[in-house]
Design an enzyme around this catalytic site. Structure first.
Site, PDB file in Angstrom:
ATOM      1  N   ASP A 165       0.814  -1.217   0.000  1.00 40.80           N
ATOM      2  CA  ASP A 165       0.000   0.000   0.000  1.00 40.80           C
ATOM      3  C   ASP A 165       0.847   1.265   0.000  1.00 40.80           C
ATOM      4  O   ASP A 165       0.311   2.376  -0.054  1.00 40.80           O
ATOM      5  CB  ASP A 165      -0.969   0.005   1.195  1.00 40.80           C
ATOM      6  CG  ASP A 165      -0.285  -0.178   2.539  1.00 40.80           C
ATOM      7  OD1 ASP A 165       0.615  -1.031   2.624  1.00 40.80           O
ATOM      8  OD2 ASP A 165      -0.650   0.523   3.506  1.00 40.80           O
TER       9      ASP A 165
ATOM     10  N   HIS B 126       8.495  -1.115  12.615  1.00 36.34           N
ATOM     11  CA  HIS B 126       7.326  -1.745  12.006  1.00 36.34           C
ATOM     12  C   HIS B 126       7.580  -3.252  11.892  1.00 36.34           C
ATOM     13  O   HIS B 126       8.613  -3.750  12.338  1.00 36.34           O
ATOM     14  CB  HIS B 126       7.062  -1.099  10.642  1.00 36.34           C
ATOM     15  CG  HIS B 126       5.726  -1.436  10.046  1.00 36.34           C
ATOM     16  ND1 HIS B 126       4.564  -1.506  10.789  1.00 36.34           N
ATOM     17  CD2 HIS B 126       5.355  -1.728   8.767  1.00 36.34           C
ATOM     18  CE1 HIS B 126       3.553  -1.811  10.007  1.00 36.34           C
ATOM     19  NE2 HIS B 126       4.015  -1.962   8.772  1.00 36.34           N
TER      20      HIS B 126
END
Length: 300
Positions: free
Chosen positions: A64, A139
């Site tokens: 994304d 992350h």
């Protein structure tokens, strides 16, 4: 300096919101931060021309944040771009691009340079107008944030004063750099008589796809505007932690600790239709917070 939001949703498009992409304008130069699916369509929709864009930055290898890259790069070539393009991203991005170029027998019409992101913190792009520093965030896969700093354009000229002292246009650039001017009659015109202090350069920090962590606060200290992901509301804090994302309140805590002047929220989960609750929650910690809206441009 200003930023236009092209996409502010997380992985899935929803409620008219698109995956992550935004354009930062610095003295007219356009910098693209991430390139989610449909980015080139969003640029057309909001009137952003890629002709002034020479730098694209990809934070990490979740789709994304880069699925729109292939179409954008190819469209630039189809439309006859000749200006160079610099792409900064994870090292594994270039082999993927090259495979697509090879499969389609693509030859770009313009010079294309790929710059792999380093493992740590480093200035990765610098011009006479701005610098871009990358820094690691936390992350589920390696991910970087970006700090964009504008550079001073020198002192502000006072045209009427310049004419009064008969300073030629050819000397204006020296005035911007603080030089005094000596007239033909020998009179020395002090720089402060015909100029003012120039505006302070602005800074913008882009922190997307990260769990709540104080690790990168030293790199974004005193930033003018901070964009920080806020995928979830506080009710879903545990989900945010398990998926290495942040809540709106956590983003606000980072902004407060970094002494930022303004906080922009984005990367919203597709489970939420309304965005006002994000800004409402964050404002309890950091009042100058905006839940971003696609197509909106925010002054930095």
């Amino acid at each position: 300096m200003k930023v236009t939001i092209l996409g502010n949703n997380s992985a899935l498009p929803a409620f008219g919101r698109h995956p992550t992409a935004q354009v930062v304008s610095v003295y007219g130069d356009l910098l693209l931060l991430d390139c989610g699916e449909g980015t080139q369509i969003q640029m057309q929709r909001f009137g952003l021309r890629w002709r002034n864009m020479q730098h694209i930055f990809i934070s990490h290898m979740h789709g994304d944040h880069y699925f729109g890259l292939f179409g954008l790069i190819n469209s630039m070539s189809l439309l006859g771009r000749i200006a160079p393009l610099h792409l900064y991203g994870p090292e594994s991005l270039m082999p993927l691009l090259q495979q697509i170029f090879d499969l389609a027998n693509t030859t770009l019409s313009y010079p294309f340079s790929f710059h792999p992101l380093p493992g740590g913190t480093e200035i990765i792009a610098e011009t006479g107008s701005f610098s871009v520093t990358c820094f690691p965030v936390t992350h589920s896969i390696p991910c970087h944030g970006f700090l964009i700093k504008g550079k001073t354009r020198g002192r502000k000229l006072l045209p009427e004063k310049c004419r009064e002292y008969e300073i030629p246009l050819t000397f204006y650039e020296q005035l911007k750099h603080g030089e005094d001017y000596e007239r033909k009659d020998g009179q020395l015109v002090k720089n402060e008589w015909v100029t003012l202090e120039g505006p302070e350069p602005k800074s913008y920090a882009y922190c997307t796809d990260t769990i709540f962590t104080e690790s990168f606060i030293p790199f974004i200290q005193d930033v003018d505007t901070l964009y920080h992901e806020s995928t979830y509301l506080e009710l879903d804090k545990e989900k945010a932690n398990s998926r290495f994302h942040s809540t709106a309140i956590q983003a606000a805590e980072i902004a407060k600790m970094a002494n930022a002047k303004q906080l922009l929220l984005g990367h919203f989960s597709s489970k939420y239709k309304e965005l006002e609750p994000f800004s409402n929650e964050a404002k309890t910690i950091f009042p100058n917070t905006i839940a971003t809206v696609e197509g909106s441009t925010y002054e930095i």
